[in-house]
Write a protein that holds these residues in place. Structure first.
Motif, PDB file in Angstrom:
ATOM      1  N   VAL A  37       7.197  13.500   3.461  1.00 46.66           N
ATOM      2  CA  VAL A  37       6.726  13.531   2.075  1.00 46.66           C
ATOM      3  C   VAL A  37       5.575  14.523   2.018  1.00 46.66           C
ATOM      4  O   VAL A  37       4.608  14.411   2.783  1.00 46.66           O
ATOM      5  N   LEU A  38       5.706  15.498   1.124  1.00 49.33           N
ATOM      6  CA  LEU A  38       4.659  16.519   0.972  1.00 49.33           C
ATOM      7  C   LEU A  38       3.743  16.135  -0.180  1.00 49.33           C
ATOM      8  O   LEU A  38       4.199  15.846  -1.278  1.00 49.33           O
ATOM      9  N   LEU A  80      16.267   4.519  -8.778  1.00 46.07           N
ATOM     10  CA  LEU A  80      14.846   4.652  -9.123  1.00 46.07           C
ATOM     11  C   LEU A  80      14.344   3.432  -9.883  1.00 46.07           C
ATOM     12  O   LEU A  80      13.214   2.977  -9.668  1.00 46.07           O
ATOM     13  N   GLU A  81      15.173   2.880 -10.763  1.00 43.46           N
ATOM     14  CA  GLU A  81      14.785   1.674 -11.502  1.00 43.46           C
ATOM     15  C   GLU A  81      14.578   0.497 -10.546  1.00 43.46           C
ATOM     16  O   GLU A  81      13.617  -0.262 -10.683  1.00 43.46           O
ATOM     17  N   ARG A  82      15.440   0.337  -9.569  1.00 39.84           N
ATOM     18  CA  ARG A  82      15.308  -0.757  -8.602  1.00 39.84           C
ATOM     19  C   ARG A  82      14.084  -0.568  -7.713  1.00 39.84           C
ATOM     20  O   ARG A  82      13.425  -1.535  -7.343  1.00 39.84           O
ATOM     21  N   ILE A  83      13.762   0.690  -7.388  1.00 38.35           N
ATOM     22  CA  ILE A  83      12.550   0.969  -6.605  1.00 38.35           C
ATOM     23  C   ILE A  83      11.315   0.605  -7.423  1.00 38.35           C
ATOM     24  O   ILE A  83      10.389  -0.038  -6.915  1.00 38.35           O
ATOM     25  N   GLN A  84      11.302   0.979  -8.711  1.00 34.32           N
ATOM     26  CA  GLN A  84      10.165   0.675  -9.571  1.00 34.32           C
ATOM     27  C   GLN A  84       9.972  -0.827  -9.758  1.00 34.32           C
ATOM     28  O   GLN A  84       8.852  -1.304  -9.860  1.00 34.32           O
ATOM     29  N   LYS A  85      11.060  -1.582  -9.783  1.00 30.71           N
ATOM     30  CA  LYS A  85      10.985  -3.043  -9.929  1.00 30.71           C
ATOM     31  C   LYS A  85      10.598  -3.728  -8.620  1.00 30.71           C
ATOM     32  O   LYS A  85      10.331  -4.922  -8.599  1.00 30.71           O
ATOM     33  N   GLY A  86      10.591  -2.990  -7.525  1.00 27.23           N
ATOM     34  CA  GLY A  86      10.261  -3.557  -6.234  1.00 27.23           C
ATOM     35  C   GLY A  86      11.436  -4.211  -5.533  1.00 27.23           C
ATOM     36  O   GLY A  86      11.269  -4.899  -4.529  1.00 27.23           O
ATOM     37  N   GLU A  87      12.643  -4.011  -6.041  1.00 20.95           N
ATOM     38  CA  GLU A  87      13.840  -4.589  -5.428  1.00 20.95           C
ATOM     39  C   GLU A  87      14.241  -3.845  -4.155  1.00 20.95           C
ATOM     40  O   GLU A  87      14.868  -4.421  -3.270  1.00 20.95           O
ATOM     41  N   ILE A  88      13.878  -2.568  -4.089  1.00 16.59           N
ATOM     42  CA  ILE A  88      14.203  -1.732  -2.934  1.00 16.59           C
ATOM     43  C   ILE A  88      12.924  -1.062  -2.461  1.00 16.59           C
ATOM     44  O   ILE A  88      12.143  -0.558  -3.270  1.00 16.59           O
ATOM     45  N   ASP A  89      12.709  -1.052  -1.154  1.00 16.76           N
ATOM     46  CA  ASP A  89      11.549  -0.372  -0.575  1.00 16.76           C
ATOM     47  C   ASP A  89      12.051   0.720   0.373  1.00 16.76           C
ATOM     48  O   ASP A  89      12.417   0.436   1.517  1.00 16.76           O
ATOM     49  N   PRO A  90      12.064   1.981  -0.083  1.00 14.56           N
ATOM     50  CA  PRO A  90      12.582   3.068   0.748  1.00 14.56           C
ATOM     51  C   PRO A  90      11.559   3.632   1.733  1.00 14.56           C
ATOM     52  O   PRO A  90      11.850   4.579   2.459  1.00 14.56           O
ATOM     53  N   SER A  91      10.377   3.046   1.809  1.00 13.24           N
ATOM     54  CA  SER A  91       9.314   3.627   2.630  1.00 13.24           C
ATOM     55  C   SER A  91       9.638   3.628   4.125  1.00 13.24           C
ATOM     56  O   SER A  91       9.041   4.394   4.872  1.00 13.24           O
ATOM     57  N   PHE A  92      10.585   2.792   4.568  1.00 10.43           N
ATOM     58  CA  PHE A  92      10.911   2.761   5.999  1.00 10.43           C
ATOM     59  C   PHE A  92      11.516   4.081   6.470  1.00 10.43           C
ATOM     60  O   PHE A  92      11.511   4.374   7.650  1.00 10.43           O
ATOM     61  N   VAL A  93      12.008   4.883   5.546  1.00 10.88           N
ATOM     62  CA  VAL A  93      12.622   6.167   5.905  1.00 10.88           C
ATOM     63  C   VAL A  93      11.564   7.237   6.136  1.00 10.88           C
ATOM     64  O   VAL A  93      11.769   8.160   6.907  1.00 10.88           O
ATOM     65  N   ILE A  94      10.419   7.104   5.487  1.00 11.00           N
ATOM     66  CA  ILE A  94       9.368   8.119   5.555  1.00 11.00           C
ATOM     67  C   ILE A  94       8.646   8.016   6.892  1.00 11.00           C
ATOM     68  O   ILE A  94       8.056   6.994   7.212  1.00 11.00           O
ATOM     69  N   SER A  95       8.714   9.080   7.664  1.00  8.37           N
ATOM     70  CA  SER A  95       8.059   9.081   8.967  1.00  8.37           C
ATOM     71  C   SER A  95       6.768   9.907   8.970  1.00  8.37           C
ATOM     72  O   SER A  95       5.919   9.699   9.819  1.00  8.37           O
ATOM     73  N   HIS A  96       6.637  10.830   8.035  1.00  4.75           N
ATOM     74  CA  HIS A  96       5.461  11.702   8.002  1.00  4.75           C
ATOM     75  C   HIS A  96       5.043  11.967   6.555  1.00  4.75           C
ATOM     76  O   HIS A  96       5.898  12.167   5.685  1.00  4.75           O
ATOM     77  N   ARG A  97       3.742  11.994   6.336  1.00  6.44           N
ATOM     78  CA  ARG A  97       3.168  12.379   5.042  1.00  6.44           C
ATOM     79  C   ARG A  97       2.131  13.463   5.339  1.00  6.44           C
ATOM     80  O   ARG A  97       1.181  13.211   6.072  1.00  6.44           O
ATOM     81  N   VAL A  98       2.339  14.641   4.783  1.00  3.85           N
ATOM     82  CA  VAL A  98       1.449  15.763   5.061  1.00  3.85           C
ATOM     83  C   VAL A  98       1.173  16.537   3.780  1.00  3.85           C
ATOM     84  O   VAL A  98       1.872  16.400   2.777  1.00  3.85           O
ATOM     85  N   SER A  99       0.158  17.392   3.831  1.00  3.48           N
ATOM     86  CA  SER A  99      -0.158  18.229   2.673  1.00  3.48           C
ATOM     87  C   SER A  99       0.867  19.365   2.567  1.00  3.48           C
ATOM     88  O   SER A  99       1.550  19.704   3.536  1.00  3.48           O
ATOM     89  N   LEU A 100       0.952  19.916   1.403  1.00  3.55           N
ATOM     90  CA  LEU A 100       1.878  21.008   1.151  1.00  3.55           C
ATOM     91  C   LEU A 100       1.605  22.196   2.071  1.00  3.55           C
ATOM     92  O   LEU A 100       2.521  22.904   2.476  1.00  3.55           O
ATOM     93  N   ASP A 101       0.342  22.376   2.438  1.00  4.17           N
ATOM     94  CA  ASP A 101      -0.025  23.475   3.340  1.00  4.17           C
ATOM     95  C   ASP A 101       0.618  23.335   4.723  1.00  4.17           C
ATOM     96  O   ASP A 101       0.825  24.322   5.420  1.00  4.17           O
ATOM     97  N   ASP A 102       0.930  22.095   5.112  1.00  3.14           N
ATOM     98  CA  ASP A 102       1.529  21.847   6.424  1.00  3.14           C
ATOM     99  C   ASP A 102       3.055  21.877   6.403  1.00  3.14           C
ATOM    100  O   ASP A 102       3.696  21.610   7.425  1.00  3.14           O
ATOM    101  N   ALA A 103       3.643  22.196   5.259  1.00  2.29           N
ATOM    102  CA  ALA A 103       5.104  22.172   5.120  1.00  2.29           C
ATOM    103  C   ALA A 103       5.830  23.060   6.131  1.00  2.29           C
ATOM    104  O   ALA A 103       6.816  22.613   6.728  1.00  2.29           O
TER     105      ALA A 103
END
Length: 66
Positions: free
Chosen positions: A63-64, A22-45
């Motif tokens: 990501v909900l 988490l510290e490396r993500i916050q510093k911008g050393e790691i970008d995990p966004s390539f894993v996220i394929s969908h972003r939806v509202s909690l209602d669509d879970a």
């Protein structure tokens, strides 16, 4: 042919790696966004769980949003 091979799996040590990752993500050393394929509202879970479970729409990680 039986070569007596055995494959074992296990879970990773989440507690050991969570804080440094988490510290490396916050510093911008790691970008995990390539894993996220969908972003939806909690209602669509429930629907997205079905999409993920049925391996539809190239769903990797959801990501909900509240």
């Amino acid at each position: 042919m039986n070569r007596s091979l055995r494959i074992m799996t296990g879970q990773c040590h989440v507690h050991r790696y969570m804080k440094p990752l988490l510290e490396r993500i916050q510093k911008g050393e790691i970008d995990p966004s390539f894993v996220i394929s969908h972003r939806v509202s909690l209602d669509d879970a429930p629907e997205m769980y079905k999409v993920f479970n049925d391996k539809q729409d190239e769903c990797l990680k959801v990501v909900l949003k509240p």
